[in-house]
Write an enzyme that holds these catalytic residues in place. Structure first.
Site, PDB file in Angstrom:
ATOM      1  N   GLY A  37       9.583   6.837  11.281  1.00 30.48           N
ATOM      2  CA  GLY A  37       9.487   8.079  12.021  1.00 30.48           C
ATOM      3  C   GLY A  37      10.438   8.096  13.208  1.00 30.48           C
ATOM      4  O   GLY A  37      11.534   7.516  13.185  1.00 30.48           O
ATOM      5  N   SER A  38      10.012   8.722  14.288  1.00 29.35           N
ATOM      6  CA  SER A  38      10.902   8.970  15.430  1.00 29.35           C
ATOM      7  C   SER A  38      11.313   7.715  16.184  1.00 29.35           C
ATOM      8  O   SER A  38      12.226   7.777  17.024  1.00 29.35           O
ATOM      9  CB  SER A  38      10.224   9.949  16.399  1.00 29.35           C
ATOM     10  OG  SER A  38      10.048  11.210  15.788  1.00 29.35           O
ATOM     11  N   THR A  39      10.669   6.565  15.926  1.00 32.63           N
ATOM     12  CA  THR A  39      11.086   5.341  16.617  1.00 32.63           C
ATOM     13  C   THR A  39      12.499   4.922  16.219  1.00 32.63           C
ATOM     14  O   THR A  39      13.110   4.091  16.899  1.00 32.63           O
ATOM     15  CB  THR A  39      10.108   4.183  16.317  1.00 32.63           C
ATOM     16  OG1 THR A  39      10.007   3.999  14.896  1.00 32.63           O
ATOM     17  CG2 THR A  39       8.738   4.465  16.895  1.00 32.63           C
TER      18      THR A  39
END
Length: 546
Positions: free
Chosen positions: A275-277
């Site tokens: 995801g956004s990591t």
């Protein structure tokens, strides 16, 4: 008669010469074989300790008791009652053993030394014991998936017990003993006490930091009623893993619970879409290539973007924002637009340089390399989705290693579960120090008010972190309503010391977003670890020179 007697004596003299002179070595060896036996004596298994010498696994002497039914039949009723009381074995069962046709029956295994030796000293007919060893884990479930398990034969079967088996098991010593006609040892002329085990295996784990991470993860999973979770704490400079915790866990000392033990070390073996990591990793590449700066602006309105037949969504309409705000507000639309400035090959090489698609550490069973397809297989939509963490998979250890690059001024280090007193191996430069500092600045803005990682803030310390929320993929597609909450970050930002990464699998209570699910766990770990390491609070320090 004289001739006959002379011949008889001549035969005896000849026989005596044959036995005592001509073939004496053979008969001496045959005689010794009837009262001597060569036994193998295994050196006790070495201890596993943490970086400060605290014992995590140690060998404990035990006995396996057995009976020879043929001789056990001679045991009196009083002796049977003594055995029954000491071993908690019904007398009726002991009586049945006396009627068995075999010559060997296990009476009880893993009997403590005091109990076993007390029974053997009573010389009960047909009762014998074999001395052995079992592993004892003083910290119980605290580091169960790291330490693993050792089998009855002294061989490691899981975790470090398996990975470091050749150092733990030591060597086998041989000795000559004198036995009676039943094969029992009656004299041990070479006995010199129990041999010393091999040198301890020293892990990079710090027991106290492991406890802090364990308690924080357990509390977070209970709060969100999640299926599972894992967390890792990494030393920025050396790459040594200071803590590695998994839930659910088990107590390796509980023999009854070993039939279905959750021995899988999720932090190393489970891969998921980050995801956004992943966004700071892509932004680092774009900064390094010079195609954007911290202040380059992108129009993300109206919060959606039709891209190669698909619609990319933001959580809200962020309007026209710069690169730093794309990270702090976690804009998927902004990341897709940044990805259009990069080629698939450049992105793939950057992911690989940050350790994605490769093993984060070696020598531990089951470590995953995740999934990172070659760029020739990327479609345009996949290049866009990979910029915000879909289309590739990583483990939490890989994610922590990638953030270690940002924390270590652009130099990547191999992760290690073993502590080295003599320094660490040199790392490899991935990005420039200036790029690493720029991305750290963006991560710090993400924790400040208005960012998506405010739950990661820690009083008195400057922290940088990134949240991630990913739909759960079981290999056959995304599961409806099931998510992973993720957070990875660095502290303290003035002089990074540690990287912490947390993954929560399928939270079912409250929200499923990475910030509120994984953020409190991340923050609680930092609150304990930073003061423990003697890190001076740096919140009052201003980032001069930005």
């Amino acid at each position: 008669m004289l001739v006959v007697m002379s011949l008889a004596f001549a035969a005896l003299v000849g026989r005596a010469f044959w036995i005592q002179v001509a073939n004496s070595d053979f008969y001496i060896a045959q005689g010794r074989a009837r009262y001597q036996r060569r036994e193998s004596l295994r050196v006790p298994r070495a201890k596993i300790v943490d970086r400060n010498g605290n014992i995590l696994a140690i060998g404990e002497p035990i006995y396996d008791l057995w009976v020879d039914p043929n001789r056990f039949a001679g045991a009196s009723t009083a002796q049977l009652e003594i055995v029954s009381s000491a071993l908690d074995v019904p007398v009726e069962r002991l009586k049945r053993y006396r009627l068995a046709s075999s010559r060997f029956i296990y009476l009880k295994r893993l009997v403590d030394v005091d109990t076993a030796e007390l029974l053997l000293a009573k010389e009960i007919p047909g009762l014998y014991g074999v001395r052995g060893e079992k592993r004892y884990f003083p910290e119980g479930a605290l580091a169960a998936q790291i330490i693993g398990l050792a089998g009855r034969a002294g061989q490691g079967v899981e975790g470090i017990e398996l990975a470091a088996n050749k150092w733990l098991k030591g060597s086998v010593e041989r000795r000559v003993v004198v036995v009676d006609r039943l094969g029992r040892v009656v004299e041990d002329p070479e006995y010199a006490g129990i041999p010393e085990p091999s040198a301890n295996v020293v892990l990079s784990i710090d027991r106290n930091i492991q406890r802090m991470a364990f308690d924080a993860l357990k509390q977070g999973i209970e709060r969100s009623e999640a299926k599972a979770g894992c967390a890792i704490v990494v030393d920025v400079v050396s790459g040594e893993i200071l803590a590695l915790v998994n839930m659910p866990t088990f107590d390796p000392n509980d023999g009854a619970g070993k039939q279905m033990t959750p021995t899988r070390n999720r932090a190393l073996t489970d891969a998921f879409e980050p995801g956004s990591t992943i966004k700071p990793i892509v932004v680092a590449l774009a900064l390094e290539k010079g195609v954007i700066s911290e202040r380059t602006r992108f129009d993300t309105a109206p919060g959606t973007l039709r891209f190669h037949g698909k619609v990319v969504h933001d959580t809200s309409n962020h309007g026209c924002i710069d690169t730093t705000e794309i990270i702090s507000k976690s804009s998927n639309v902004g990341m897709v637009k940044i990805s259009e400035l990069l080629s698939a090959t450049e992105m793939w090489r950057n992911f690989r340089a940050f350790g994605l698609g490769g093993l984060p550490l070696s020598g531990f069973p089951g470590v995953t390399a995740g999934v990172l397809h070659p760029p020739t297989r990327w479609r345009p939509i996949e290049k866009g989705t990979m910029a915000y963490g879909y289309g590739l998979s990583v483990s939490i250890a890989q994610l922590a290693r990638a953030y270690q690059v940002l924390a270590n001024d652009g130099v990547i280090m191999p992760l290690s579960l073993y502590h080295s007193e003599g320094g660490h191996l040199p790392g490899t430069r991935v990005i420039s120090s200036a790029t690493a500092r720029s991305v750290r600045w963006m991560l710090e803005k993400t924790v400040e008010p208005g960012g998506t990682a405010t739950m990661a803030s820690v009083p008195s310390y400057r922290v940088g972190a990134k949240t991630g929320t990913a739909r759960k993929n079981d290999g056959n597609g995304y599961r409806s309503g099931q998510y992973l909450g993720i957070m990875a970050g660095i502290a303290p930002m003035s002089n990074p010391r540690i990287v912490v990464a947390v993954m929560i699998d399928t939270p079912t209570r409250g929200t499923f977003y990475g910030g509120p699910v994984a953020g409190p766990i991340f923050a609680r770990i930092l609150k304990g670890v930073l003061p423990y390491l003697g890190v001076v609070p740096d919140k009052a320090l201003i980032a001069v020179g930005r």
